[in-house]
Every structure is written in structure tokens, then in C-alpha cells.
Design a protein around this motif. Structure first.
Motif, PDB file in Angstrom:
ATOM      1  N   ASN A 102     -31.540  54.956 -37.999  1.00  0.00           N
ATOM      2  CA  ASN A 102     -32.948  55.331 -38.151  1.00  0.00           C
ATOM      3  C   ASN A 102     -33.233  55.891 -39.531  1.00  0.00           C
ATOM      4  O   ASN A 102     -34.310  55.675 -40.106  1.00  0.00           O
ATOM      5  CB  ASN A 102     -33.311  56.354 -37.076  1.00  0.00           C
ATOM      6  N   LYS A 103     -32.265  56.593 -40.110  1.00  0.00           N
ATOM      7  CA  LYS A 103     -32.468  57.200 -41.423  1.00  0.00           C
ATOM      8  C   LYS A 103     -32.577  56.155 -42.540  1.00  0.00           C
ATOM      9  O   LYS A 103     -33.208  56.421 -43.572  1.00  0.00           O
ATOM     10  CB  LYS A 103     -31.320  58.160 -41.729  1.00  0.00           C
ATOM     11  N   VAL A 104     -31.981  54.972 -42.324  1.00  0.00           N
ATOM     12  CA  VAL A 104     -32.051  53.919 -43.348  1.00  0.00           C
ATOM     13  C   VAL A 104     -33.010  52.804 -42.931  1.00  0.00           C
ATOM     14  O   VAL A 104     -33.071  51.753 -43.564  1.00  0.00           O
ATOM     15  CB  VAL A 104     -30.648  53.336 -43.613  1.00  0.00           C
ATOM     16  N   GLY A 105     -33.727  53.054 -41.785  1.00  0.00           N
ATOM     17  CA  GLY A 105     -34.701  52.062 -41.342  1.00  0.00           C
ATOM     18  C   GLY A 105     -34.093  50.851 -40.705  1.00  0.00           C
ATOM     19  O   GLY A 105     -34.719  49.791 -40.672  1.00  0.00           O
ATOM     20  N   GLY A 106     -32.905  50.976 -40.143  1.00  0.00           N
ATOM     21  CA  GLY A 106     -32.210  49.847 -39.563  1.00  0.00           C
ATOM     22  C   GLY A 106     -32.430  49.666 -38.080  1.00  0.00           C
ATOM     23  O   GLY A 106     -31.768  48.824 -37.471  1.00  0.00           O
ATOM     24  N   VAL A 107     -33.337  50.428 -37.481  1.00  0.00           N
ATOM     25  CA  VAL A 107     -33.584  50.320 -36.048  1.00  0.00           C
ATOM     26  C   VAL A 107     -35.051  50.615 -35.778  1.00  0.00           C
ATOM     27  O   VAL A 107     -35.703  51.379 -36.505  1.00  0.00           O
ATOM     28  CB  VAL A 107     -32.682  51.289 -35.258  1.00  0.00           C
ATOM     29  N   ALA A 108     -35.568  49.945 -34.749  1.00  0.00           N
ATOM     30  CA  ALA A 108     -36.970  50.188 -34.393  1.00  0.00           C
ATOM     31  C   ALA A 108     -37.154  51.621 -33.913  1.00  0.00           C
ATOM     32  O   ALA A 108     -36.297  52.180 -33.232  1.00  0.00           O
ATOM     33  CB  ALA A 108     -37.401  49.195 -33.316  1.00  0.00           C
ATOM     34  N   ARG A 109     -38.305  52.183 -34.270  1.00  0.00           N
ATOM     35  CA  ARG A 109     -38.583  53.582 -33.893  1.00  0.00           C
ATOM     36  C   ARG A 109     -38.597  53.771 -32.387  1.00  0.00           C
ATOM     37  O   ARG A 109     -38.093  54.766 -31.868  1.00  0.00           O
ATOM     38  CB  ARG A 109     -39.933  54.006 -34.477  1.00  0.00           C
ATOM     39  N   GLN A 110     -39.137  52.834 -31.648  1.00  0.00           N
ATOM     40  CA  GLN A 110     -39.208  52.934 -30.189  1.00  0.00           C
ATOM     41  C   GLN A 110     -37.818  52.954 -29.574  1.00  0.00           C
ATOM     42  O   GLN A 110     -37.543  53.734 -28.658  1.00  0.00           O
ATOM     43  CB  GLN A 110     -40.023  51.766 -29.625  1.00  0.00           C
ATOM     44  N   GLN A 111     -36.938  52.115 -30.076  1.00  0.00           N
ATOM     45  CA  GLN A 111     -35.568  52.078 -29.556  1.00  0.00           C
ATOM     46  C   GLN A 111     -34.839  53.378 -29.854  1.00  0.00           C
ATOM     47  O   GLN A 111     -34.095  53.903 -29.008  1.00  0.00           O
ATOM     48  CB  GLN A 111     -34.825  50.891 -30.170  1.00  0.00           C
TER      49      GLN A 111
END
Length: 344
Positions: A118-127
Motif C-alpha cells: 500500500n505504501k508504494v501503491g501496489g495494491v488497491a485501497r479497498q483490498q
């Protein structure tokens, strides 16, 4: 013969007249005056003290039980044991706890991985939010199960009851002792009691005021407490209001359940006090009365007894007033209206 009868009749007439004369003379004799001693009735300033019966209760008492039924692995205390705050009291079956701990480790691993992504934007926020919520819920469940499988003392005290044995199933229902708990714990170094005080004294009872307490099992000893809580409403049935009194009990001489008498010292008042020996009790009843010397005669006055101070008793009545001559000696033989002779 006729002369004899006439003489006998005359003698009988004379005898009857003599008896009648004697009776008239006797009835005309006034009753003998009783010798008595008197004392003037005076108003005195006293500290109004009211006393009420009560029972002592523990300042704190808890009945320890888990949130849900389960098997008891071990109870670590017995009745009468002293325990410190935070001490372990009982251990419940920990199968669910162990399962939840495994789930927490997995959830924590997932959360750490998704947090990095999440810190590098590699996953959807909802997940990411779903993984974090699952981790928070699992962690909360572990904390809940830990608290309810390892019961600890919330305060220092004494174990007052034990209702199960090791290996038994805790059902959550009341036992034969009436408690839906595994053990009970009471605080002994502080106690409290509730006194139901008459509504007429409501304005005079204040929080923090000192209170005296005595127990029959400790004759001659007086314990001191303070008013800790005053209930704000009056019981319409009894016209009383509860007052909570807190008592220090460092030596633990007092115990929950003991009978006690609580005394509240209120404001100074003017009261009628008479020697205790001046008051008489009607045989076969609770009626109290005394005699007043009034114009050479004894006048009976019914009364109610109030506060006792040394050898004097407060009297409550509207039929006498300060300055009246109270008979304090010789009153035991008196009747209402009987003449009296006041001795110096």
C-alpha cells in the motif's frame, strides 16, 4: 315476749345507724398525700443524634466468570485466600484462544505484506482496507479470549466463594449457592453500609460528615466512618432515604454481613431532658409517662422518649413545658389526681 322483740329491733336500728355514720365519716376522709420530690423541667441544648440499624457490606465485591460457558482447566485459589490485584484466579479451556492466536499470526502476516504494498501503491485501497479490518478483528478476538480464559483479580481482596472444581463445565447458570460465577472476591480493608434515614433529616445529612458505628460483638468500641453517598429520592412507602457510609477497616475487625448501628450527629437543638428514673412504663405495653406536681396533685403525662444522654432522657410531649415540676422520687405509688406533698 313483745317487749323483748321491741328491744332487739331498737338495738338493731341503733347499730345500723352507727355503721352508716361510720361509713359516711370514712368516705368523707380525704386520701393521704404521698411524699414526693420534684425537679423543675428545663430546656437544654443538645447535639441531635439519630441512630439506625444496618448491615455491613463489602466496599467492592465481584463474582468472577468468563463471558461464555466452557470447561474449567484450573482454579488457582481457595475460599479465604488473599489475592493481589492482577493475580490469576482461574484458567478456562484455551482451545479457542489457541485457534484465534494462529489466525492472528496469519492475519498479521497478510497485513504487513499489504501494508508494504500500500505504501508504494501496489495494491488497491479497498483490498488493503479489508486485510487491515480482518487483522484488527482477529487481534480484538484474541484479546477478548485471553481476558476470558485467564480470570484475574480486579482488586486486592479475599476469596469469599468458590462454586466449581477443576475440570468441571461452567454453564453460565446460577449454582446451588445462587451465583453464576466461578469464584467471588470481596474487598475487606474498606467496608460500607446503607442506612435508611428518616426524611425529616434530609436537609441535615451532608456528604463527608462523620458517622459513628457500633457492633454488639465489640462492646465499648466505636468505629468511625464518613457519609460517601446520599440517595436523591425519598421512598414514598417508608418516608426514608438511603445514606451510604464508608468505613475504613485496616485491622479487618468488621466483616461483611455484620449487624451494626449507625449514628449521625446533627445540629444542636433545644430539648426537654428529665432524669431517667422519672419516667415510668405502663405494664404490658410500651407506653411511657411521668407525673407532674400541679397545685398539690399528681398529673399524669404521656410521652415519647427521644435521645438518651448519660442519666437523662429527652422527652417528646405537648402536655408539659419548661418550668413544670417533674416528680423524680416517690412517683411509683402515684395515680392521676392523687394529692402529693412536695418534700424539700
Amino acid at each position: 315476749m313483745a317487749a323483748t322483740l321491741t328491744l332487739a329491733a331498737a338495738l338493731m336500728t341503733l347499730s345500723s345507724c352507727g355503721a352508716s355514720s361510720t361509713e359516711n365519716t370514712s368516705s368523707a376522709t380525704p386520701p393521704k398525700a404521698e411524699n414526693v420530690k420534684v425537679q423543675p423541667l428545663t430546656l437544654k441544648s443538645i447535639n441531635r443524634v439519630v441512630e439506625y440499624a444496618s448491615s455491613l457490606i463489602a466496599y467492592e465485591e465481584v463474582h468472577m466468570a468468563p463471558a461464555s460457558p466452557g470447561r474449567i482447566e484450573q482454579i488457582t485459589v481457595e475460599v479465604g485466600d488473599r489475592v493481589a490485584q492482577g493475580q490469576l484466579l482461574a484458567i478456562m479451556d484455551q482451545t479457542q484462544l489457541h485457534q484465534a492466536q494462529v489466525q492472528l499470526r496469519n492475519a498479521e502476516t497478510d497485513y504487513q505484506r499489504f501494508d508494504t504494498l500500500n505504501k508504494v501503491g501496489g495494491v488497491a485501497r479497498q483490498q488493503y482496507d479489508q486485510v487491515k479490518a480482518n487483522y484488527d478483528i482477529t487481534r480484538s478476538n484474541v484479546a477478548f479470549l485471553t481476558e476470558n480464559t485467564r480470570l484475574k483479580a480486579p482488586f486486592s481482596g479475599v476469596v469469599s466463594g468458590k462454586y466449581y472444581e477443576n475440570g468441571e463445565m461452567y454453564s453460565g447458570s446460577p449454582t446451588a449457592a445462587g451465583k453464576a460465577a466461578i469464584v467471588s472476591l470481596v474487598q475487606m480493608n474498606r467496608l460500607k453500609t446503607l442506612a435508611n434515614v428518616s426524611e425529616q433529616f434530609f436537609p441535615q445529612i451532608k456528604k463527608g460528615m462523620p458517622v459513628s458505628l457500633v457492633c454488639d460483638i465489640y462492646p465499648g468500641r466505636t468505629f468511625t466512618g464518613t457519609v460517601s453517598r446520599i440517595y436523591p429520592t425519598i421512598d414514598a412507602a417508608t418516608r426514608t432515604f438511603p445514606v451510604e457510609v464508608e468505613l475504613p477497616n485496616a485491622d479487618e475487625a468488621l466483616r461483611p454481613g455484620m449487624f451494626a448501628r449507625v449514628s449521625f450527629e446533627l445540629d444542636k437543638v433545644e430539648a426537654l431532658l428529665v432524669p431517667a428514673q422519672a419516667i415510668l412504663k405502663m405494664q404490658g405495653s410500651d407506653e411511657r409517662y411521668l407525673f407532674v406536681a400541679d397545685n398539690g396533685k399528681a398529673r399524669r403525662v404521656s410521652l415519647k422518649m427521644g435521645q438518651r444522654i448519660n442519666d437523662e432522657v429527652e422527652i417528646i410531649t405537648n402536655n408539659i413545658q419548661a418550668g413544670d415540676q417533674i416528680i423524680v422520687a416517690g412517683q411509683a405509688r402515684l395515680l392521676d389526681g392523687m394529692p402529693v406533698n412536695v418534700m424539700p
